[in-house]
Write a protein that holds these residues in place. Structure first.
Motif, short mmCIF file in Angstrom:
data_model
loop_
_atom_site.label_atom_id
_atom_site.label_comp_id
_atom_site.label_asym_id
_atom_site.label_seq_id
_atom_site.Cartn_x
_atom_site.Cartn_y
_atom_site.Cartn_z
N TYR A 1 33.62 64.08 6.28
CA TYR A 1 34.30 62.94 6.89
C TYR A 1 33.35 62.06 7.69
O TYR A 1 33.56 60.85 7.81
CB TYR A 1 35.42 63.43 7.81
CG TYR A 1 36.47 64.28 7.13
CD1 TYR A 1 37.13 63.82 6.00
CD2 TYR A 1 36.81 65.54 7.61
CE1 TYR A 1 38.09 64.60 5.37
CE2 TYR A 1 37.77 66.32 6.99
CZ TYR A 1 38.40 65.85 5.86
OH TYR A 1 39.34 66.62 5.25
N GLY B 1 36.43 56.66 3.56
CA GLY B 1 37.87 56.92 3.61
C GLY B 1 38.64 55.92 2.78
O GLY B 1 38.15 54.87 2.38
N ARG C 1 35.47 56.64 13.93
CA ARG C 1 36.43 57.32 13.06
C ARG C 1 37.84 57.25 13.64
O ARG C 1 38.81 57.05 12.92
CB ARG C 1 36.01 58.78 12.86
CG ARG C 1 34.81 58.97 11.96
CD ARG C 1 35.16 58.57 10.52
NE ARG C 1 33.98 58.66 9.65
CZ ARG C 1 33.18 57.66 9.40
NH1 ARG C 1 33.39 56.48 9.97
NH2 ARG C 1 32.16 57.80 8.57
N TYR D 1 41.77 59.68 5.27
CA TYR D 1 41.14 60.91 4.77
C TYR D 1 42.19 61.94 4.35
O TYR D 1 41.98 63.14 4.45
CB TYR D 1 40.23 61.50 5.85
CG TYR D 1 39.11 60.56 6.24
CD1 TYR D 1 37.97 60.45 5.45
CD2 TYR D 1 39.21 59.76 7.37
CE1 TYR D 1 36.95 59.59 5.79
CE2 TYR D 1 38.20 58.87 7.72
CZ TYR D 1 37.07 58.79 6.93
OH TYR D 1 36.06 57.92 7.26
N SER E 1 42.54 67.99 10.94
CA SER E 1 41.56 67.04 10.39
C SER E 1 40.80 66.33 11.50
O SER E 1 39.61 66.01 11.35
CB SER E 1 42.25 66.03 9.47
OG SER E 1 43.12 65.18 10.18
N THR F 1 36.78 66.63 11.74
CA THR F 1 35.95 65.43 11.77
C THR F 1 35.02 65.45 12.98
O THR F 1 33.85 65.08 12.89
CB THR F 1 36.83 64.17 11.80
OG1 THR F 1 37.72 64.18 10.68
CG2 THR F 1 35.98 62.91 11.75
#
Length: 793
Positions: free
Chosen positions: A380, A385, A484, A495, A502, A506
């Motif tokens: 990630y 993405g 992000r 993602y 998640s 990340t």
């Protein structure tokens, strides 16, 4: 460099962000289309890794600062990564120049003298690639590459496939990863349409197609409107109303044709109203574009549906230039499939559909490496993405800027498979809350992670006191992770399903990106040493209790140990503000019974019955949790004649105990406890790695060796401990055997949502769909009776 400066003026992203780690690239592959080029390359990536080893100085000097339970060393190691970069063909030659300058010229050579290539441009640009890079083009069949790429992403990438429901509050509905992906129908919509039935990795056939595809849409659209390219045409279509151009059922019959089950809004004749148009009547271009999009999408949907039904296939994946992640296109395809199949089939799309050809071509070039034996995971930290590509209302065609997408995969150390104890792996969804579907929860958790960023960075710096550049790298980490978070606020589906898991994954990847191997390593070491000093007293206390009181104390000990979590804001404040906060203080913080979820009594009743054959325990935090909570519980299981697999993360995450640390801790506990010593020596207690690198746990991706051991020993009890493993993930997981899910809620917002408060207790016991392999309380695989306290010290 002059070339790099001129390149930067014409491309919107800095080259070192677009072509990452290019100097270490070893193998290339390309998918060259008419509008977009996809470049794939393999590189070796240097990572920092924290290793622990038994202390060479021993532990005789208890209380001395220079004597530790184990030694921590950070070492650099090489990992494997595949990079994919997608960019406009306008910049193809400039990109080749950049590659030549930063790879071929600087290294002198690379692995092989051939670049695998697919797509129509692989023929057109053969000479250019030879002239620029000095590499010969080895052309691969486009359809084969697409199929191999599709199989690869479905097998390796979490939340790869999704349904698109345009008018739903959550338009992207991601599918769970299924180990059994075959058979399926792949519908590739380029200029025309190819329909391929895929039955296995090497068994597939083109069973049909259509000449009416993306080329038809673009060609007719540009003739019927003033649009000059695909994006402009889609922009027109997104604003249009096809009903002004198409003849509907109600236009013919005044309403629905009920006898045939035809709704009034159904299209009876595409462009039908243009036939009966009055002289001089004009039709708006946006309506014409929308009608054209419906015409072609409905045709493709009907053909795909018929082929799927003819061959008994339930899964239809769509890809190709016509799709490209455009919501308008995906919506029309979805509508067509739903209509023609009467809701029995689903149109499925892929997050990385644009890279399938490049992935397939790369795999062709990597066959000598036996790439199929590895598992890969999405990085990630280095991937763009999935963004919504709906043209904005104020859309203006680009002139001199370029767009780049990046997708990176890291090779995992070991194959990951599904845990055998899962009741129904295809329907398993690890996460309790999907933040893409819950706006309030999404805002809360994104804010939480943003607020915690400074403390995480400070902890990372503190873990490397001798590194002068630690502060600079921590700032880079914060900037990257913040970026992000900004992306996920705007595109929560970027993602896949957005979850607490998640977000944690990340963050760990971003920390690793800037060589922070284990920010909590020193804290864990101190807490492990402190907890071991208390263990003998804890075991003596437990041994003095009668059976029922001992089981209650063991359960409370698991819960009290779970309080010590540096990932929880409430606990961080407690431990930072009070150095004396210990096990007894944690015990006093626990919610009084009845607990928020209180299955303790059924669990105690179960313990009066036959023993379990094998218990699989997923441990959580270091220190008091693993040593005073988990080990005493595991010891009790062993004394009952139950085998135990004690499992820890393969890699660091927050203050969770890792497999490397647990191996050393188990030996130290064995020195203090004869039961543990005997169980380890005779194999009744086995320490294993989970394959995870997160406080959360995806049981569809555990270490293959763990899965095999669970099958061999016949696991009939799964114990999940901690908020990450038992609340954020797996709270609703169904097992074919018994399970315990227990945690202390250390987040006030989450506790309130569940109807409790901070330090509320979850103790969830489930019998599973079946209990197999139960045997009497006598066994030849472990101690037959509980040993006396004297023999256990």
């Amino acid at each position: 460099m002059c070339a790099e400066r001129s390149y930067a003026r014409s491309i919107s992203l800095p080259p070192d962000e677009v072509f990452r780690n290019l100097r270490n690239a070893k193998r290339f592959a390309m998918d060259i289309g008419g509008s977009l080029a996809k470049l794939a390359y393999y590189s070796t990536v240097e990572r920092s890794r924290a290793y622990v080893s038994a202390s060479s100085s021993g532990d005789d000097g208890e209380g001395q600062d220079d004597h530790h339970l184990y030694e921590i060393q950070e070492q650099n190691e090489l990992g494997a990564r595949i990079h994919f970069v997608k960019f406009e063909m306008t910049y193809f030659e400039k990109c080749l120049d950049f590659i030549k300058e930063n790879l071929v010229s600087s290294r002198g050579e690379m692995t092989g003298k051939v670049v695998k290539a697919t797509g129509g441009g692989s023929h057109k640009y053969t000479n250019l690639i030879r002239d620029k890079l000095g590499l010969e083009c080895d052309k691969e069949d486009e359809m084969q590459c697409l199929i191999q790429g599709c199989i690869f992403v479905l097998r390796n990438i979490t939340n790869e496939a999704f349904e698109y429901q345009r008018h739903s509050p959550q338009p992207y509905k991601f599918q769970t990863m299924d180990a059994d992906i075959f058979p399926f129908l792949l519908v590739n919509i380029g200029s025309g349409v190819s329909i391929v039935k895929v039955e296995s990795h090497d068994k597939y056939e083109r069973i049909g197609g259509s000449s009416i595809g993306g080329g038809s849409f673009l060609g007719l659209g540009c003739k019927l409107t003033k649009a000059k390219n695909f994006d402009e045409l889609l922009q027109l279509a997104s604003q249009g109303d096809h009903r002004n151009v198409d003849m509907l059922v109600k236009d013919i019959y005044g309403g629905a044709y009920s006898a045939l089950g035809l709704p009034g809004e159904l299209i009876a004749s595409s462009f039908g109203k243009m036939v009966s148009a009055k002289d001089g009547q004009e039709f708006e271009e946006k309506d014409i574009a929308k009608s054209l999009l419906h015409t072609i999408s409905n045709d493709i949907g009907q053909i795909a549906c018929l082929y799927a039904q003819l061959h008994g296939l339930k899964k239809i994946y769509f890809g190709g230039f016509f799709i490209r992640g455009h919501p308008v296109t995906m919506h029309t395809i979805t509508y067509a499939i739903n209509f023609w199949s009467r809701g029995t089939l689903q149109a499925l799309f892929l997050r990385h559909e644009g890279y399938l050809g490049a992935i397939g071509a790369f795999l062709k070039g990597a066959e000598e490496d036996d790439s199929e034996k590895y598992c890969w995971g999405e990085n990630y930290a280095g991937s763009s993405g999935l963004h919504s590509t709906s043209p904005p209302p104020d859309f203006i065609p680009r002139d001199r800027t370029a767009s780049f997408d990046r997708f990176e995969l890291d090779r995992l150390e070991r194959p990951l498979v599904s845990l055998p104890a899962l009741l129904d792996p295809p329907s398993y969804f690890p996460d309790t809350v999907d933040l893409t579907e819950d706006p309030d929860a999404r805002k809360y958790w994104l804010d939480c992670f943003e607020e915690a960023l400074g403390k995480v960075a400070a902890r990372a710096v503190a873990s490397q006191p001798t590194r002068d550049d630690a502060e600079m790298r921590a700032q880079q980490f914060m900037a990257k992770y913040n970026k992000r978070l900004e992306t996920l606020r705007e595109h929560p589906f970027a993602y896949g399903s957005l979850t607490v898991r998640s977000l944690l994954d990340t963050r760990e990847q971003c920390l690793n990106e800037f060589h922070f191997a284990d920010p909590y390593q020193n804290i864990k070491q101190q807490e492990n040493e402190a907890a071991l000093r208390i263990l003998p007293e804890r075991l003596q206390h437990l041994d003095g209790l009668e059976f029922r009181h001992r089981q209650v104390a063991l359960a409370e000990g698991l819960l009290a140990g779970n309080v010590f979590d540096w990932g929880a804001k409430a606990i961080t404040r407690l431990m930072e503000g009070d150095d004396s906060f210990g096990f007894e203080e944690a015990m006093s913080k626990l919610q009084a019974r009845p607990w928020l979820v209180d299955d303790l009594d059924p669990w105690l009743e179960r313990l009066q019955d036959h023993r379990h054959k094998c218990a699989l325990i997923f441990a959580d935090n270091s220190g008091l949790d693993i040593i005073l909570g988990v080990f005493p519980f595991a010891r009790e299981m062993v004394l009952r004649g139950t085998q135990v697999i004690l499992c820890a993360n393969s890699k660091p995450a927050l203050n969770d105990v890792t497999y490397g640390e647990l191996k050393i801790l188990a030996k130290k506990v064995a020195e203090l406890c004869p039961t543990i010593r005997t169980a380890l020596a005779e194999g009744h207690l086995k320490v294993m790695a989970s394959g995870a690198a997160s406080p959360c746990l995806d049981l569809s991706r555990v270490d293959e060796m763990l899965s095999q051991e669970c099958q061999r020993r016949g696991v009939d009890l799964v114990v999940l401990e901690g908020m990450g493993r038992a609340i954020h993930t797996n709270y609703h997981a169904a097992f074919s055997c018994e399970s315990l899910k227990l945690a202390v809620l250390k987040n006030k917002w989450l506790a309130n949502r569940l109807g409790g408060d901070v330090f509320s207790v979850i103790f969830k016991y489930m019998k599973g769909s079946k209990v197999e392999g139960a045997t009497p309380n006598r066994s030849d695989i472990g101690p037959q009776t509980r040993k006396s306290p004297e023999t256990d010290r």
